[in-house]
Structures are given as structure tokens and as C-alpha cells.
Enzyme design. Structure first.
Site, PDB file in Angstrom:
ATOM      1  CB  SER A  88     -94.686  12.977 -40.711  1.00  0.00           C
ATOM      2  OG  SER A  88     -95.778  13.025 -41.037  1.00  0.00           O
ATOM      3  CE1 TYR A 131     -95.114  10.736 -46.137  1.00  0.00           C
ATOM      4  CE2 TYR A 131     -97.202  11.525 -45.264  1.00  0.00           C
ATOM      5  CZ  TYR A 131     -95.143  11.518 -45.610  1.00  0.00           C
ATOM      6  OH  TYR A 131     -94.466  12.223 -44.755  1.00  0.00           O
ATOM      7  CE  LYS A 178     -91.920   9.535 -43.322  1.00  0.00           C
ATOM      8  NZ  LYS A 178     -90.893   9.563 -43.900  1.00  0.00           N
TER       9      LYS A 178
HETATM   10  P1  NAD Z   1     -89.111  15.600 -51.334  1.00  0.00           P
HETATM   11  O1  NAD Z   1     -89.851  14.691 -52.200  1.00  0.00           O
HETATM   12  O2  NAD Z   1     -88.941  16.492 -52.116  1.00  0.00           O
HETATM   13  O3  NAD Z   1     -87.986  14.877 -50.710  1.00  0.00           O
HETATM   14  C1  NAD Z   1     -87.738  13.183 -50.427  1.00  0.00           C
HETATM   15  C2  NAD Z   1     -86.512  12.934 -52.237  1.00  0.00           C
HETATM   16  O4  NAD Z   1     -85.789  11.812 -51.041  1.00  0.00           O
HETATM   17  C3  NAD Z   1     -86.048  13.118 -52.910  1.00  0.00           C
HETATM   18  O5  NAD Z   1     -85.435  13.926 -53.545  1.00  0.00           O
HETATM   19  C4  NAD Z   1     -86.713  12.227 -53.339  1.00  0.00           C
HETATM   20  O6  NAD Z   1     -85.938  12.278 -55.335  1.00  0.00           O
HETATM   21  C5  NAD Z   1     -85.631  11.561 -52.730  1.00  0.00           C
HETATM   22  N1  NAD Z   1     -86.203  10.007 -53.105  1.00  0.00           N
HETATM   23  C6  NAD Z   1     -87.326   9.000 -53.092  1.00  0.00           C
HETATM   24  N2  NAD Z   1     -86.765   7.903 -52.638  1.00  0.00           N
HETATM   25  C7  NAD Z   1     -85.600   7.765 -53.163  1.00  0.00           C
HETATM   26  C8  NAD Z   1     -85.445   6.419 -52.656  1.00  0.00           C
HETATM   27  N3  NAD Z   1     -85.211   5.281 -52.516  1.00  0.00           N
HETATM   28  N4  NAD Z   1     -83.789   6.549 -53.031  1.00  0.00           N
HETATM   29  C9  NAD Z   1     -83.009   7.886 -52.869  1.00  0.00           C
HETATM   30  N5  NAD Z   1     -83.473   8.474 -53.412  1.00  0.00           N
HETATM   31  C10 NAD Z   1     -84.648   8.950 -52.042  1.00  0.00           C
HETATM   32  O7  NAD Z   1     -89.440  15.608 -49.597  1.00  0.00           O
HETATM   33  P2  NAD Z   1     -89.852  16.459 -48.103  1.00  0.00           P
HETATM   34  O8  NAD Z   1     -90.698  16.872 -48.651  1.00  0.00           O
HETATM   35  O9  NAD Z   1     -88.411  17.691 -48.473  1.00  0.00           O
HETATM   36  O10 NAD Z   1     -89.968  15.158 -47.835  1.00  0.00           O
HETATM   37  C11 NAD Z   1     -88.166  14.682 -47.086  1.00  0.00           C
HETATM   38  C12 NAD Z   1     -89.452  13.980 -46.069  1.00  0.00           C
HETATM   39  O11 NAD Z   1     -89.734  13.932 -44.897  1.00  0.00           O
HETATM   40  C13 NAD Z   1     -89.775  12.369 -46.673  1.00  0.00           C
HETATM   41  O12 NAD Z   1     -89.492  11.128 -45.940  1.00  0.00           O
HETATM   42  C14 NAD Z   1     -91.207  13.419 -46.061  1.00  0.00           C
HETATM   43  O13 NAD Z   1     -91.928  11.878 -45.665  1.00  0.00           O
HETATM   44  C15 NAD Z   1     -91.021  13.762 -43.934  1.00  0.00           C
HETATM   45  N6  NAD Z   1     -91.739  14.660 -43.829  1.00  0.00           N
HETATM   46  C16 NAD Z   1     -92.358  15.850 -45.296  1.00  0.00           C
HETATM   47  C17 NAD Z   1     -93.218  16.407 -44.461  1.00  0.00           C
HETATM   48  C18 NAD Z   1     -93.144  17.374 -45.889  1.00  0.00           C
HETATM   49  O14 NAD Z   1     -94.924  18.183 -45.779  1.00  0.00           O
HETATM   50  N7  NAD Z   1     -92.422  18.281 -46.890  1.00  0.00           N
HETATM   51  C19 NAD Z   1     -93.799  16.738 -43.791  1.00  0.00           C
HETATM   52  C20 NAD Z   1     -93.234  15.551 -43.060  1.00  0.00           C
HETATM   53  C21 NAD Z   1     -92.434  14.595 -43.181  1.00  0.00           C
HETATM   54  C1  UD1 Z   2    -100.900  16.962 -45.356  1.00  0.00           C
HETATM   55  C2  UD1 Z   2    -101.355  15.759 -44.887  1.00  0.00           C
HETATM   56  C3  UD1 Z   2     -99.874  14.623 -43.808  1.00  0.00           C
HETATM   57  C4  UD1 Z   2     -98.391  15.257 -44.752  1.00  0.00           C
HETATM   58  C5  UD1 Z   2     -98.264  17.162 -45.569  1.00  0.00           C
HETATM   59  C6  UD1 Z   2     -96.860  17.257 -45.703  1.00  0.00           C
HETATM   60  C7  UD1 Z   2    -103.497  15.201 -45.564  1.00  0.00           C
HETATM   61  C8  UD1 Z   2    -104.294  14.213 -45.095  1.00  0.00           C
HETATM   62  N1  UD1 Z   2    -101.979  14.995 -44.947  1.00  0.00           N
HETATM   63  O1  UD1 Z   2    -100.674  17.709 -44.207  1.00  0.00           O
HETATM   64  O2  UD1 Z   2     -99.651  13.398 -43.761  1.00  0.00           O
HETATM   65  O3  UD1 Z   2     -97.651  15.249 -43.033  1.00  0.00           O
HETATM   66  O4  UD1 Z   2     -99.891  17.723 -45.313  1.00  0.00           O
HETATM   67  O5  UD1 Z   2     -97.371  16.625 -46.538  1.00  0.00           O
HETATM   68  O6  UD1 Z   2    -103.109  14.916 -47.111  1.00  0.00           O
HETATM   69  N2  UD1 Z   2    -105.872  23.109 -47.740  1.00  0.00           N
HETATM   70  C9  UD1 Z   2    -107.098  23.599 -48.387  1.00  0.00           C
HETATM   71  N3  UD1 Z   2    -106.554  23.772 -49.535  1.00  0.00           N
HETATM   72  C10 UD1 Z   2    -105.494  23.104 -50.318  1.00  0.00           C
HETATM   73  C11 UD1 Z   2    -104.763  22.834 -49.838  1.00  0.00           C
HETATM   74  C12 UD1 Z   2    -104.908  22.106 -48.389  1.00  0.00           C
HETATM   75  O7  UD1 Z   2    -108.258  24.086 -47.709  1.00  0.00           O
HETATM   76  O8  UD1 Z   2    -105.941  23.116 -51.743  1.00  0.00           O
HETATM   77  C13 UD1 Z   2    -106.063  23.580 -46.341  1.00  0.00           C
HETATM   78  C14 UD1 Z   2    -106.300  21.246 -45.752  1.00  0.00           C
HETATM   79  O9  UD1 Z   2    -107.197  21.251 -45.534  1.00  0.00           O
HETATM   80  C15 UD1 Z   2    -105.667  21.574 -44.404  1.00  0.00           C
HETATM   81  C16 UD1 Z   2    -104.455  22.948 -44.555  1.00  0.00           C
HETATM   82  O10 UD1 Z   2    -105.316  23.815 -45.762  1.00  0.00           O
HETATM   83  O11 UD1 Z   2    -106.335  22.790 -43.136  1.00  0.00           O
HETATM   84  C17 UD1 Z   2    -102.821  22.431 -44.788  1.00  0.00           C
HETATM   85  O12 UD1 Z   2    -102.793  21.190 -46.119  1.00  0.00           O
HETATM   86  P1  UD1 Z   2    -102.072  20.567 -46.109  1.00  0.00           P
HETATM   87  O13 UD1 Z   2    -100.959  21.980 -46.751  1.00  0.00           O
HETATM   88  O14 UD1 Z   2    -102.183  19.804 -47.344  1.00  0.00           O
HETATM   89  O15 UD1 Z   2    -101.128  19.650 -45.052  1.00  0.00           O
HETATM   90  P2  UD1 Z   2    -101.880  18.774 -43.920  1.00  0.00           P
HETATM   91  O16 UD1 Z   2    -103.232  18.025 -44.870  1.00  0.00           O
HETATM   92  O17 UD1 Z   2    -101.801  19.071 -42.109  1.00  0.00           O
END
Ligand code: NAD
Ligand code: UD1
Length: 349
Positions: free
Chosen positions: A127, A151, A155
Site C-alpha cells: 500500500s 495497518y 504492510k
Molecule cells: P477485502 O477485505 O475486500 O479482501 C481481503 C480478503 O482477504 C477478504 O475476502 C477476507 O475475507 C480475506 N482474509 C483476510 N484475512 C484472511 C486470512 N487470515 N485468511 C484467509 N483470508 C483472509 O480487501 P481488498 O480491498 O480487496 O484488499 C486486498 C488487499 O489489498 C489487502 O491486503 C489490503 O490491505 C490491500 N490494499 C487494499 C487497498 C484498498 O483500498 N482496498 C489499498 C491498499 C492495499
Molecule cells: C485510506 C487509509 C489508507 C488505506 C486506504 C485504502 C486512512 C488515514 N488511510 O486512505 O491507509 O490504504 O484508505 O483502504 O484511513 N474522505 C472524506 N470523507 C469520507 C471519507 C474520506 O472527506 O467520508 C476524504 C479523506 O479525507 C481523503 C479522501 O477522501 O482526503 C480519500 O479517503 P479514503 O478513501 O478514506 O482513502 P485514504 O484516506 O487515502
């Protein structure tokens, strides 16, 4: 060419389910391991409906070494994409042990089993959160790391562990060394254009896009815009939003790269997956109103603790070494989010 079997941890989740679609469409055999702690198996039924192809699903926890060993023995994967993890920043501050156990210990068990089965190609979901606070707004991979919450630190710790594994194999001139891509995602949003799969957050969403979508559908009354006094053109926070389909295509490009010079002697490399430009909160709200024709009710609220004003990716390395860049537009991201939300107002329920 033999069919490559890709084991996808967390494959039932938001990004994982989209990855399964792209992998099946690209001709890979797909094995999903997910404990369904934050997802529903319905997403995988939809993946199969969408692609007309089948995948194998194991409901198991990656920390369960016995279960994982059995799955590796049965399925003989060649590559792993590791999405499984917990991802809510606030929850990680309240329950750090849970996050380190799931994300760090889970990866240790997974890589141990991989090593025992000589499966050493791994794509890891990292991330942009791993970067430290800096004066720069555009992040490149060489910036120092310095996550500011459990979190993000989970990572960063996994990145360190994976770098050490690869390093050891290179030093030992191992015959089958680790090949690892650490993909640092910026802000994934959007959904598959069919509207069959998408993001289905539990409870009230933490992230902007699912929140806006639920205001638009009438599930939530009002969006709180967290701060309008940032040093940005309209005062609201700027992020690098990336369409989930562009994002998962980056994973397939990483698997392709494992066969290139860059990884021939083993390697562990980090790549930013972002667009290289940002949009403000109000730009997202306006885009949503334009695409859907619906008014998004919002109020300006105080800044959210831990938020930065602005950051976005420098995606040049991924272009140069993975031949990857985003193709979808803001309009695509918003239209596909809305298509999913309006067709599935209760998510997968
Ligand atoms: P998500 O929660 O939708 O998917 C994660 C999946 O992993 C879920 O289906 C959950 O049931 C499964 N899981 C969690 N712990 C587990 C375990 N111990 N054993 C087996 N399965 C398990 O999340 P996502 O948004 O699809 O994210 C996927 C990955 O990407 C995560 O590692 C997350 O940290 C990373 N990531 C996501 C974002 C984002 O904004 N969505 C941003 C940066 C990184
Ligand atoms: C957040 C997490 C980041 C994670 C990412 C994806 C925090 C501080 N950071 O990123 O670690 O990897 O999500 O899961 O939580 N916003 C609003 N109103 C809302 C929600 C968000 O104004 O209800 C604004 C936030 O202030 C930001 C932008 O929208 O400026 C994006 O927010 P968000 O979607 O939560 O992502 P990040 O904060 O970038």
C-alpha cells in the site's frame, strides 16, 4: 505451454475477486483461499458466472498451516497472489495484535508453506501507506518508508520480510530463488463494468468512494468532507484514485515480469500502482453528480486524524519494468461504481 496455476489468497474480497476475473480471462487456473472474514462466497459465484469458467475455492485461514499445506499439495500452484489481510486503519489502531497476527504472521505461514513446496513466485498487496510523511506529494519507490499506523506498519513489516527472503536466496545462489513483486496500491475504486462484482464494505464505509455511492443510493444521508482548509486548489484532500480493473491487470503484468531478465536471478521489487495524478474530494463528488444525475448531500467537517493533504504515485517504474499503466478514466471509475451500487444496493446480500 502448460497452464499456470495461480493461488489467490483473499480472492473472495474486493480486489481479489476482480483479479480472479482477469486471471481466468487470461487463461490461468485459479485457486482461491479465503476465510470469508470480510467477504462472501457469492462474489466467487459471480466471477464464474461472468467468465463462464470455474475456479477452486477453499474456505480456510492462511494462518492454518495444516490446511494450507493440504491445499498446496492438492493444487500444485506455480504462483501466489497474496491479497488476504485486514485493511481498516482505525480498527488496526484499536486492535494492533489482530492486525499483526493476521497480516504479518499470516504471511509468514504462507511463505513457509510456499517454500516447502518450492513455490517461489509471489505478488504481494502492499500500500502507499508504507511511505513516510514527506514534503513531496508525488511518491516514488525509493522514498524512505515510515508508516504511521499499525495497518501500514504491518504492510511495511511484510515488505521487509519478503525482501530478506529474496536476498537470502540471491546470496546463496539458490537454484529456484524467490521472485517477489511488492505492489503498492494507491486508492483503488470502481468495479467490473458488468456490475456483477464490486466493493461490499461491512457496515458504514471508511473510504470516500463507497461512502459517496451509499449517499447517492439513499442508504446514508450525507457525506462528511473531512476538511476544506488543506493547501490544495479547492481545500479538500487529493488522492490518486485507480480503477480496480487497471489495478488487477498490474498483477498479471507482474507475473509476466517474473519471466524476464529483471527477475531471472531472483528479486524482490516494489512498484507503485497508481495513475500519477490526483483528484480532490470535491472533484470526486462533482464527477459522481455528473455521471449519476443525483445530488450528493455533503457537509464540511473537521479534518480526519492521520490524513495528508495530497499525495499521488510516480508510476514510471511500473511502466518501464512491467509495461503497465492505467487506462481507465475518472468517468469509468465513477460510472462502474454506480453501476455496481445501483444494481446491488445491499451488496452481495
Ligand atoms: P477485502 O477485505 O475486500 O479482501 C481481503 C480478503 O482477504 C477478504 O475476502 C477476507 O475475507 C480475506 N482474509 C483476510 N484475512 C484472511 C486470512 N487470515 N485468511 C484467509 N483470508 C483472509 O480487501 P481488498 O480491498 O480487496 O484488499 C486486498 C488487499 O489489498 C489487502 O491486503 C489490503 O490491505 C490491500 N490494499 C487494499 C487497498 C484498498 O483500498 N482496498 C489499498 C491498499 C492495499
Ligand atoms: C485510506 C487509509 C489508507 C488505506 C486506504 C485504502 C486512512 C488515514 N488511510 O486512505 O491507509 O490504504 O484508505 O483502504 O484511513 N474522505 C472524506 N470523507 C469520507 C471519507 C474520506 O472527506 O467520508 C476524504 C479523506 O479525507 C481523503 C479522501 O477522501 O482526503 C480519500 O479517503 P479514503 O478513501 O478514506 O482513502 P485514504 O484516506 O487515502
Amino acid at each position: 505451454m502448460p497452464t499456470h496455476t495461480v493461488l489467490v489468497t483473499g480472492g473472495a474480497g474486493y480486489i481479489g475477486s476482480h483479479a480472479c476475473v482477469e486471471l481466468l480471462n487470461a487463461g490461468f487456473k485459479v485457486i482461491v483461499v479465503d476465510n470469508l472474514s470480510n467477504s462472501k462466497s457469492e462474489s466467487l459465484s459471480r466471477v464464474q458466472q461472468l467468465t463462464g469458467k470455474t475456479l477452486s475455492f477453499y474456505e480456510a485461514d492462511i494462518r492454518d498451516k495444516t490446511a494450507l499445506t493440504q491445499i498446496f499439495a492438492n493444487e500444485k500452484p506455480t504462483t501466489v497472489i497474496h491479497f488476504a489481510g485486514l485493511k481498516a486503519v482505525g480498527e488496526s489502531c484499536a486492535q494492533p495484535h489482530l492486525y499483526y497476527h493476521n497480516n504479518v504472521f499470516g504471511t509468514l505461514v504462507l511463505t513457509e508453506v510456499m517454500q516447502e513446496h518450492n513455490v517461489k513466485q509471489l505478488v504481494f498487496s502492499s500500500s502507499a501507506t508504507v511511505y513516510g510523511v514527506t514534503e513531496l506529494t508525488q511518491y516514488h519507490e525509493e522514498l524512505p518508508l515510515g508508516a504511521i499506523n499499525p495497518y501500514g506498519r504491518s504492510k511495511a513489516m511484510v515488505e521487509d520480510i519478503l525482501r530478506d527472503l529474496a536476498e537470502a536466496d540471491i546470496k546463496n545462489k539458490c537454484e529456484y530463488p524467490w521472485k517477489i513483486a511488492l505492489l503498492r496500491y494507491f486508492n483503488p475504486i470502481g468495479a467490473h463494468e458488468s456490475g456483477l462484482i464490486g466493493e461490499d464494505p461491512n457496515g458504514i464505509p471508511n473510504n470516500l468512494m463507497p461512502y459517496v455511492a451509499q449517499v447517492a443510493i439513499g442508504k446514508l444521508p450525507q457525506l462528511s468532507v473531512f476538511g476544506d482548509d488543506y493547501p490544495t486548489p479547492d481545500g479538500t484532500g487529493i488522492r490518486d484514485y485507480i480503477h480496480v480493473i487497471d489495478l488487477v491487470r498490474g498483477h498479471i503484468k507482474a507475473i509476466d515480469a517474473f519471466n524476464t531478465e529483471k527477475f531471472s536471478d531472483g528479486n524482490c521489487k516494489a512498484y507503485n500502482l497508481g495513475a500519477g495524478r490526483g483528484y480532490s474530494v470535491l472533484e470526486i463528488v462533482n464527477a459522481f453528480e455528473n455521471v449519476t444525475g443525483k445530488k450528493i448531500n455533503y457537509k464540511i467537517s473537521p479534518r480526519r486524524e492521520g490524513d495528508l493533504a495530497e499525495y499521488f504515485a510516480n508510476p514510471e517504474l511500473a511502466l518501464k519494468e512491467l509495461n503497465w499503466k492505467v487506462e481507465k478514466t475518472l468517468h469509468d471509475m465513477v460510472a462502474d461504481t454506480w453501476n455496481w451500487q445501483s444494481k446491488n444496493p445491499q451488496g452481495y446480500k
